[in-house]
Scaffold this active site. Structure first.
Site, PDB file in Angstrom:
ATOM      1  CE  LYS A 115      -4.496  -1.644   1.435  1.00 57.22           C
ATOM      2  NZ  LYS A 115      -5.677  -1.540   2.298  1.00 57.22           N
ATOM      3  CE  LYS A 201      -6.323  -7.608  -1.005  1.00 54.47           C
ATOM      4  NZ  LYS A 201      -7.744  -7.289  -1.082  1.00 54.47           N
ATOM      5  CE  LYS A 204     -13.909  -3.427   1.332  1.00 56.19           C
ATOM      6  NZ  LYS A 204     -12.789  -3.041   2.209  1.00 56.19           N
TER       7      LYS A 204
HETATM    8  P1  ATP Z   1      -8.719  -2.557   0.635  1.00 59.08           P
HETATM    9  O1  ATP Z   1      -8.211  -2.650  -0.781  1.00 59.08           O
HETATM   10  O2  ATP Z   1      -9.308  -1.227   0.994  1.00 59.08           O
HETATM   11  O3  ATP Z   1      -7.724  -3.070   1.661  1.00 59.08           O
HETATM   12  P2  ATP Z   1      -9.986  -5.109   0.591  1.00 59.08           P
HETATM   13  O4  ATP Z   1     -10.670  -5.458  -0.682  1.00 59.08           O
HETATM   14  O5  ATP Z   1      -8.642  -5.696   0.838  1.00 59.08           O
HETATM   15  O6  ATP Z   1      -9.969  -3.545   0.687  1.00 59.08           O
HETATM   16  P3  ATP Z   1     -10.679  -5.429   3.384  1.00 59.08           P
HETATM   17  O7  ATP Z   1     -11.786  -4.655   4.021  1.00 59.08           O
HETATM   18  O8  ATP Z   1      -9.268  -4.986   3.618  1.00 59.08           O
HETATM   19  O9  ATP Z   1     -10.957  -5.493   1.792  1.00 59.08           O
HETATM   20  O10 ATP Z   1     -10.780  -6.958   3.802  1.00 59.08           O
HETATM   21  C1  ATP Z   1     -11.987  -7.567   4.291  1.00 59.08           C
HETATM   22  C2  ATP Z   1     -11.842  -9.074   4.269  1.00 59.08           C
HETATM   23  O11 ATP Z   1     -11.869  -9.546   2.911  1.00 59.08           O
HETATM   24  C3  ATP Z   1     -10.523  -9.587   4.842  1.00 59.08           C
HETATM   25  O12 ATP Z   1     -10.796 -10.761   5.595  1.00 59.08           O
HETATM   26  C4  ATP Z   1      -9.685  -9.925   3.638  1.00 59.08           C
HETATM   27  O13 ATP Z   1      -8.745 -10.958   3.900  1.00 59.08           O
HETATM   28  C5  ATP Z   1     -10.755 -10.408   2.663  1.00 59.08           C
HETATM   29  N1  ATP Z   1     -10.343 -10.204   1.263  1.00 59.08           N
HETATM   30  C6  ATP Z   1     -10.027  -9.010   0.692  1.00 59.08           C
HETATM   31  N2  ATP Z   1      -9.722  -9.181  -0.598  1.00 59.08           N
HETATM   32  C7  ATP Z   1      -9.822 -10.513  -0.860  1.00 59.08           C
HETATM   33  C8  ATP Z   1      -9.626 -11.330  -2.029  1.00 59.08           C
HETATM   34  N3  ATP Z   1      -9.259 -10.774  -3.186  1.00 59.08           N
HETATM   35  N4  ATP Z   1      -9.834 -12.669  -1.936  1.00 59.08           N
HETATM   36  C9  ATP Z   1     -10.205 -13.230  -0.749  1.00 59.08           C
HETATM   37  N5  ATP Z   1     -10.417 -12.530   0.384  1.00 59.08           N
HETATM   38  C10 ATP Z   1     -10.226 -11.183   0.351  1.00 59.08           C
HETATM   39 MG    MG Z   2      -7.466  -5.019   2.516  1.00 58.09          MG
END
Ligand code: ATP
Ligand code: MG
Length: 339
Positions: A115, A201, A204
């Site tokens: 990040k 991955k 969001k």
């Molecule tokens: P950001 O990019 O803002 O970090 P994010 O998509 O990583 O958002 P988080 O809110 O950080 O989402 O994570 C919420 C949950 O979703 C966590 O348990 C994380 O491990 C899971 N998660 C996030 N992205 C993935 C993915 N691509 N595949 C599987 N699990 C995921």
């Molecule tokens: Mg995340």
């Protein structure tokens, strides 16, 4: 059995969040209730301020995330559903654990490296200390099971290291204060990849909306995103070995498998030899079938702000109460005098 996990109310929740985390919140909520335990799911709004954000958007996203979680099957009658900002013990415990966490441990975190990128000096202190708040989030409730996607495994190991060091430094050997939490990572779908790049991955925070399927996308948008997903020109192989070196194909097969409750091998046995012209519409339909009912419930719930706020207020009151014993014990163990 104490289940604890969180999700940031930033951006729109996506298929990776759903398959990697939310599906397991629902599963463990049922298991915890059946075992006489408790399940805590929180919106990590304090984590959300670690990166530049718009305050009005954060408020809106927080309510939308509650609506999404409930639409996915998180039941506020059986899960303590709340946001961190209403439970000051999270921030308090983070500060207390900052005395135990080591700079070197945080420096090794891959999420920090990813990040922050090349601009470490310009990042907020919160982005760096984020994993300590995460440790506080789960240690406060003496979590036993923490359902997360693969990307959070390292942070959970850090939480265990912090707990272990605190127990060693400040507790008698036979009376450790913190329970060491175990990650609960789904064997399949632990890491759903971006639709535009099979090596990144799904996130969001990815600037491209085409990189992810949002849980609130309508049927047309889902079909369009799947059809535009990056692939290669080869047909699907009949066996899993054929997916090596084909990250995008592997991701789409993995999504199909997770949604249909099959293994990737079974999906390939059925679809091997098919080109993406045939496989993508089948995958799109499966996605629509899974997400349409969630979307319908979400739309219904999202309009009622009062009801959403009431869910959070009730959950926060329960969480505040559950956190008291651990927080009190930590102050005491550290020798801090409170009136
Ligand atoms: P950001 O990019 O803002 O970090 P994010 O998509 O990583 O958002 P988080 O809110 O950080 O989402 O994570 C919420 C949950 O979703 C966590 O348990 C994380 O491990 C899971 N998660 C996030 N992205 C993935 C993915 N691509 N595949 C599987 N699990 C995921
Ligand atoms: Mg995340």
């Amino acid at each position: 059995m104490r289940v604890v996990s969180g999700i940031q109310p930033t951006g729109k929740p996506h298929l990776g969040n759903y398959l990697g985390a939310i599906v397991n919140y629902v599963k463990l909520q049922d298991e915890a209730n059946a075992a006489g335990g408790e399940c805590f799911i929180f919106l990590a709004d304090l984590h959300a301020i670690s990166q530049p954000h718009d305050p009005a958007e954060l408020t809106r996203n927080t309510r939308e995330m509650v609506a999404t979680l409930v639409a996915c099957g998180v039941d506020p009658a059986r899960t303590i559903l709340f946001n961190q900002a209403q439970v000051p013990a999270h921030a308090e415990l983070q500060w207390l654990l900052n005395g135990t966490a080591r700079m070197g441990w945080l420096n090794r975190m891959t999420q920090w490296k990813d990040k922050a990128g090349k601009n470490r000096e310009g990042q907020s202190v919160a982005l760096f200390t984020y994993p300590v708040l995460q440790a506080a989030d789960v240690l406060l409730y003496q979590a036993t099971h923490v359902p997360v996607g693969e990307d959070q495994k390292q942070h959970l190991e850090l939480a265990r290291d912090i707990a272990q060091k605190f127990n060693n430094d400040f507790c008698a050997e036979d009376a450790p204060l913190f329970t060491l939490p175990e990650p609960y990572i789904p064997p399949a779908a632990a890491r759903i990849m971006s639709l535009r790049d099979g090596t990144a991955k799904m996130s969001k925070s990815d600037p491209s909306d085409m990189s992810r399927i949002s849980l609130t996308d309508d049927a047309d948008t889902i079909m369009k995103k799947v059809k535009k997903a990056k692939t290669d020109p080869e047909p699907l192989p009949s066996e899993e070995e054929g997916l090596e070196e084909r990250a995008e194909a592997r991701n789409l097969v993995g999504i199909y498998a997770a949604l249909s409750g099959k293994t990737s091998a079974q999906v390939l046995a059925e679809h091997g030899g098919q080109g993406f012209g045939a496989f993508k519409p089948a995958l799109g339909e499966l996605l629509v079938e899974t997400l349409a009912p969630i979307n319908a419930r979400f739309v219904e719930l999202k309009g009622d702000e009062e009801a959403l706020d009431a869910i959070l207020a009730r959950g926060a009151a329960q969480a505040r109460e559950r956190g008291i014993p651990t927080l009190d014990a930590v102050y005491k163990a550290l020798g801090l005098v409170r009136g």
